[in-house]
Design a protein around this motif. Sequence first.
Motif, mmCIF file in Angstrom:
data_model
loop_
_atom_site.group_PDB
_atom_site.id
_atom_site.type_symbol
_atom_site.label_atom_id
_atom_site.label_comp_id
_atom_site.label_asym_id
_atom_site.label_seq_id
_atom_site.Cartn_x
_atom_site.Cartn_y
_atom_site.Cartn_z
ATOM 1 N N THR A 115 -118.056 41.286 -26.372
ATOM 2 C CA THR A 115 -117.709 40.454 -25.219
ATOM 3 C C THR A 115 -116.794 39.310 -25.638
ATOM 4 O O THR A 115 -115.787 39.019 -24.975
ATOM 5 N N LYS A 116 -117.121 38.670 -26.752
ATOM 6 C CA LYS A 116 -116.307 37.557 -27.252
ATOM 7 C C LYS A 116 -114.883 38.013 -27.553
ATOM 8 O O LYS A 116 -113.914 37.300 -27.271
ATOM 9 N N PHE A 117 -114.740 39.214 -28.110
ATOM 10 C CA PHE A 117 -113.415 39.730 -28.471
ATOM 11 C C PHE A 117 -112.525 39.885 -27.241
ATOM 12 O O PHE A 117 -111.364 39.479 -27.238
ATOM 13 N N LYS A 138 -102.103 45.964 -26.299
ATOM 14 C CA LYS A 138 -101.428 44.876 -27.021
ATOM 15 C C LYS A 138 -102.446 43.957 -27.690
ATOM 16 O O LYS A 138 -102.286 43.556 -28.843
ATOM 17 N N HIS A 139 -103.505 43.618 -26.957
ATOM 18 C CA HIS A 139 -104.549 42.727 -27.473
ATOM 19 C C HIS A 139 -105.229 43.334 -28.700
ATOM 20 O O HIS A 139 -105.461 42.645 -29.704
ATOM 21 N N MET A 140 -105.513 44.625 -28.633
ATOM 22 C CA MET A 140 -106.262 45.275 -29.705
ATOM 23 C C MET A 140 -105.384 45.571 -30.919
ATOM 24 O O MET A 140 -105.809 45.382 -32.067
ATOM 25 N N THR A 153 -113.756 49.490 -35.990
ATOM 26 C CA THR A 153 -114.385 48.473 -35.138
ATOM 27 C C THR A 153 -113.667 48.390 -33.798
ATOM 28 O O THR A 153 -114.299 48.277 -32.742
ATOM 29 N N ALA A 154 -112.330 48.459 -33.840
ATOM 30 C CA ALA A 154 -111.544 48.410 -32.603
ATOM 31 C C ALA A 154 -111.917 49.562 -31.678
ATOM 32 O O ALA A 154 -112.057 49.382 -30.462
ATOM 33 N N ARG A 155 -112.098 50.736 -32.244
ATOM 34 C CA ARG A 155 -112.456 51.898 -31.426
ATOM 35 C C ARG A 155 -113.849 51.734 -30.823
ATOM 36 O O ARG A 155 -114.112 52.147 -29.693
#
Length: 451
Positions: A115-117, A138-140, A153-155
């Motif tokens: 959520t924070k991300f 773009k953010h990720m 982690t991104a996935r």
Amino acid sequence: MTKNKKRSSNDSRKTKYPGVYTARNESGGYEIVFDGPRIGGKRNQVSDVLDPKEFNTAAKAASERARRIAEVQNGKYIEPSKLTLREYLLESLATRKALAKIHKVNTTKNYNSETKFFCAPPLGDILLPDLSTLEIEKHMIKAIKDEKIIVSTARSYLSFLNRTLKKAVRNKIINENPAALVELPKAPKTEVAIMSPAEMLDYLQSISIEGIWKEYLTKLGYDDNQIESLWQSYKLRGIDAMPISFFNAIRKAENKAKQYEVYFNFATLSFGTGARRGEILGLRDADVDFEAELITFRQSVVPNEDGSALIQDSLKNDSSLRTISLTPTELKILKRQIKIRNEHKLKLGSNYQDHGLIFALPNGQPLVPGVLTNWYRRSFDRFGRPDFTLHDSRHTHASLLLMAGVPITDVSARLGHANPSITLSTYSHFLQERTKVASDKWGEILQNASI
């Protein structure tokens, strides 16, 4: 939606849909105007400004107006939400907690970090209806390039956002889920680190009472011959038979070795069962059947949010609740650890904080998972395997079983995997080696058959 204060006279009011029409605004773009119920006898109009790049002609604006009217008639139109992504995610997290849907500490930590991300600007400031696949990507990608998160982690984070926005679609907050089309790079395939049987035994020897004892005397400057001679004398006659000149050093070595005996016992059980760290820490006397040579994993010890240890009466998944068989080696280790625990209980008496745990601190409190992991990290580094972690003992157990020809379904059940496909994905490299063995065997069969 915004209040329409002033429009040009070039309004497209000729429409078969009374009360809904397109209009040119002061900036030269188009907007869709809705006539709402009169308030105090006065007209109440609301307008939705269209994207000037996408709707740059009267025909395109009229087409969008017709599409929205069709959605209204079919019951599909959703008034654009005024929530930002941040507001929606925080509201969703609060709802989950209020409904007690988050009951595992690790799950809570994951939801908080995910959520924070996504709440971080500029992504978190975007209104839900304006959130696009491109903005999420773009953010990720930026976070990956800036090394704030790794690809795997991104996935995982994207999966969380996808599930959350799916719910927003179901609740008719938005029409479409922009996270569903996000594309991220594939996580690099990394082979698990394992030890050979000989290397595993050498490592366990290095953290045994003998290993810790000898390591301590080495640091004090004794040579190998002296240490070996002292160790043999110590084994035969005990501390009281040691020469007075060595007594203090050996007493300290003995205390240090006993202090770390719990780590040797834990590592032996970890290599021998393939169980997760928290599962072994959660073991109680009732979980071990010495007569049947079985052990059952029913609860776990996990890191609390403040870094302490928390006993949790649940495991990672339903398949984690399992009973597996033990060898005499693991049974011997468990008996030794229970004896150590009982000595602490006897020494502290009523001051012992009994949680029924086999692996516990001298005062009875659960061992802190993070402290345990850090101790092993240092021990693997001293052993010459800085790439190895405590969790890799689980990988070693599974890999050696697979290479020995144990069926993958049996290994999966022993590890407590939710599905054998997880085992297959994690240990495919070792299964390929078994495939080569099978191919060689088939070649022998054909040769013997003289085909």
